[in-house]
Design an enzyme around this catalytic site. Structure first.
Site, PDB file in Angstrom:
ATOM      1  N   SER A  77      16.088  -5.725   6.554  1.00 54.95           N
ATOM      2  CA  SER A  77      17.499  -5.564   6.908  1.00 54.95           C
ATOM      3  C   SER A  77      18.143  -4.485   6.032  1.00 54.95           C
ATOM      4  CB  SER A  77      18.250  -6.895   6.771  1.00 54.95           C
ATOM      5  OG  SER A  77      18.146  -7.376   5.453  1.00 54.95           O
ATOM      6  N   SER A  78      17.691  -4.350   4.785  1.00 53.85           N
ATOM      7  CA  SER A  78      18.334  -3.336   3.930  1.00 53.85           C
ATOM      8  C   SER A  78      17.995  -1.924   4.406  1.00 53.85           C
ATOM      9  CB  SER A  78      17.982  -3.540   2.461  1.00 53.85           C
ATOM     10  OG  SER A  78      16.599  -3.633   2.296  1.00 53.85           O
ATOM     11  N   GLU A 131      17.788   3.363  -1.944  1.00 58.00           N
ATOM     12  CA  GLU A 131      17.320   2.049  -2.425  1.00 58.00           C
ATOM     13  C   GLU A 131      16.726   2.161  -3.838  1.00 58.00           C
ATOM     14  OE1 GLU A 131      16.440  -0.439   0.511  1.00 58.00           O
ATOM     15  OE2 GLU A 131      15.639  -2.011  -0.765  1.00 58.00           O
ATOM     16  N   GLY A 175      17.067 -11.133   4.023  1.00 58.30           N
ATOM     17  CA  GLY A 175      16.216 -11.800   3.039  1.00 58.30           C
ATOM     18  C   GLY A 175      14.989 -12.425   3.677  1.00 58.30           C
ATOM     19  N   ALA A 176      14.553 -11.853   4.788  1.00 61.09           N
ATOM     20  CA  ALA A 176      13.449 -12.447   5.539  1.00 61.09           C
ATOM     21  C   ALA A 176      12.189 -11.588   5.455  1.00 61.09           C
ATOM     22  CB  ALA A 176      13.857 -12.626   6.996  1.00 61.09           C
ATOM     23  N   THR A 184       0.828  -1.212   0.000  1.00 58.84           N
ATOM     24  CA  THR A 184       0.000   0.000   0.000  1.00 58.84           C
ATOM     25  C   THR A 184       0.860   1.259   0.000  1.00 58.84           C
ATOM     26  OG1 THR A 184      -0.045  -0.227   2.395  1.00 58.84           O
ATOM     27  CG2 THR A 184      -2.015  -0.958   1.221  1.00 58.84           C
ATOM     28  N   ASP A 185       2.131   1.127   0.433  1.00 61.09           N
ATOM     29  CA  ASP A 185       2.922   2.354   0.622  1.00 61.09           C
ATOM     30  C   ASP A 185       3.149   3.109  -0.683  1.00 61.09           C
ATOM     31  OD1 ASP A 185       4.766   0.412  -0.234  1.00 61.09           O
ATOM     32  OD2 ASP A 185       6.342   1.004   1.178  1.00 61.09           O
ATOM     33  N   ASP A 199       9.504   0.654   4.927  1.00 63.29           N
ATOM     34  CA  ASP A 199      10.591   0.072   5.721  1.00 63.29           C
ATOM     35  C   ASP A 199      11.477   1.150   6.339  1.00 63.29           C
ATOM     36  OD1 ASP A 199       9.512  -2.132   4.529  1.00 63.29           O
ATOM     37  OD2 ASP A 199      11.177  -2.476   3.160  1.00 63.29           O
TER      38      ASP A 199
HETATM   39  C1  GLA Z   1       8.926  -4.157   0.739  1.00 62.33           C
HETATM   40  C2  GLA Z   1       9.147  -2.702   0.328  1.00 62.33           C
HETATM   41  C3  GLA Z   1       8.160  -1.766   1.046  1.00 62.33           C
HETATM   42  C4  GLA Z   1       6.728  -2.255   0.916  1.00 62.33           C
HETATM   43  C5  GLA Z   1       6.638  -3.745   1.253  1.00 62.33           C
HETATM   44  C6  GLA Z   1       5.272  -4.316   0.982  1.00 62.33           C
HETATM   45  O1  GLA Z   1       9.262  -4.347   2.079  1.00 62.33           O
HETATM   46  O2  GLA Z   1      10.461  -2.301   0.618  1.00 62.33           O
HETATM   47  O3  GLA Z   1       8.291  -0.452   0.540  1.00 62.33           O
HETATM   48  O4  GLA Z   1       6.194  -1.981  -0.345  1.00 62.33           O
HETATM   49  O5  GLA Z   1       7.579  -4.524   0.520  1.00 62.33           O
HETATM   50  O6  GLA Z   1       4.356  -3.697   1.821  1.00 62.33           O
END
Ligand code: GLA
Length: 350
Positions: free
Chosen positions: A116-117, A149, A111-112, A30-31, A161
């Protein structure tokens, strides 16, 4: 961290930045539609220590690797890109960071789907700001990390994130409005106990599939004549002729509504209601947004069968973690039931 830096580089670090990973309780994909999400920082953090040096190099305590990198050069296709991209973004803001030695210590699983990034980007920016003697507010830190990113690493992520990592507070949920970048801290009642569980399957092919989902969401908004799907209603989503775009839009519109309903449930300590919304969110991510996997679906089902109020994949999907809301029960019994049915799953945090 101090002594590990001395061991790696022969002198003490000048600045250290820290940032947590996150779990998204509800509100995925949704972001980038300028919608709503409800993340919460994990207790797991990344620490980045820096000291001026002759050239840029970074060492990871996770794998013992030492890599050189160049923020003004091309990405190298490895974990140093998050560091290089973050420093490149600071330089665009006029904040020059000299060549540095960088040490990274992380207990955020990689990668979970627990960011982490983003934690590495935010921790790098915090360390670099301290080194440069400059302050930036948390939202500006998150925005610089997201640009790193998007522009340097080529992942067209939204800001969930980075905001969760930079703005979130331990033990509190963060209602994020991704149109205004405003966050409201939401108290998590003691009856809300969340578990984050990895399905045992690394996330795969995320970047291409993620960027493709984002393009579909933007295309749907374009066809509906709205700035972003945040502005679309359920009826508008159903009016889309293309079946794929209709499914994608249905997810985004419904998910935004679920986030706001979930915040209401949290504020009123209604754990069962919150759990129901999590389950609806997972079904929508699996069926309409098609970002779940068999391992994630199985884990969600087992979490529910073992007594969770709700469970859903968290983050981008395609593997990685689920988040489950547990009743006030014996959590170790819950976990042993889940683990018995999902031998490769592991518990990240309860
Ligand atoms: C990843 C992206 C976020 C978001 C999610 C899904 O984590 O980095 O920006 O879009 O997927 O909600």
């Amino acid at each position: 961290m101090q002594s590990a830096f001395v061991e790696a580089f022969g002198r003490t670090p000048v600045a250290i930045g820290r940032a947590p990973g996150r779990v998204n309780l509800i509100g995925d994909h949704t972001d980038y539609a300028e919608g709503f999400c409800l993340p919460m920082p994990l207790v797991h953090v990344i620490e980045v220590a820096v000291a001026p040096a002759q050239s840029f190099q970074a060492m990871s305590l996770t794998n013992g690797e030492m890599q050189s990198f160049d923020p003004s050069g091309l990405p190298r296709g490895n974990w140093t890109d998050y560091i290089a991209g973050s420093l490149a973004e600071l330089s665009k803001l006029g904040i020059e960071v000299p060549p540095v030695d960088v040490l990274v210590r992380s207990d955020v699983p990689q990668g979970a789907g627990v960011s982490s990034s983003a934690a590495l980007e935010v921790a790098t920016i915090r360390a670099a700001l301290e080194l440069a003697g400059v302050t930036l507010d948390d939202v500006a830190v998150a925005q610089a990390a997201q640009r790193a990113e998007n522009l340097y690493c080529g992942m067209q992520c939204g800001i969930l994130d980075q905001m969760a990592s930079a703005v979130g507070r331990q033990g509190e949920a963060l209602l994020l409005d991704c149109r205004t970048n405003r966050g409201e801290l939401i108290h998590v009642p003691s009856v809300f106990r969340f578990a984050v569980v990895h399905c045992g399957q690394e996330r795969r092919l995320v970047e291409g599939a993620y960027n493709e989902r984002r393009r579909s969401v933007e295309a749907a908004a374009g066809l509906l004549g709205v700035r972003a799907l945040r502005d679309a209603s359920a009826a508008m989503a159903e009016s889309l002729v293309d079946p794929l775009l209709r499914m994608r839009a249905r997810h985004v519109v419904g998910e935004n509504e679920r986030v706001l309903a979930a915040v209401g449930a949290m504020k009123n300590s209604q754990a069962e209601r919150f759990g129901t919304l999590m389950v609806e969110s997972h079904r929508s991510l699996a069926q309409d947004f098609e970002v779940s996997t068999e391992a994630l679906d199985r884990l969600v089902d087992s979490a529910l069968e073992a007594g969770a109020y709700g469970a859903r994949l968290t983050g981008a999907g395609f593997g990685g973690c689920i988040v489950a809301l547990l009743p006030a029960c014996d959590t170790s019994k819950w976990w042993s039931r889940v683990a018995a049915r999902n031998p490769s799953a592991w518990c990240v945090q309860i």
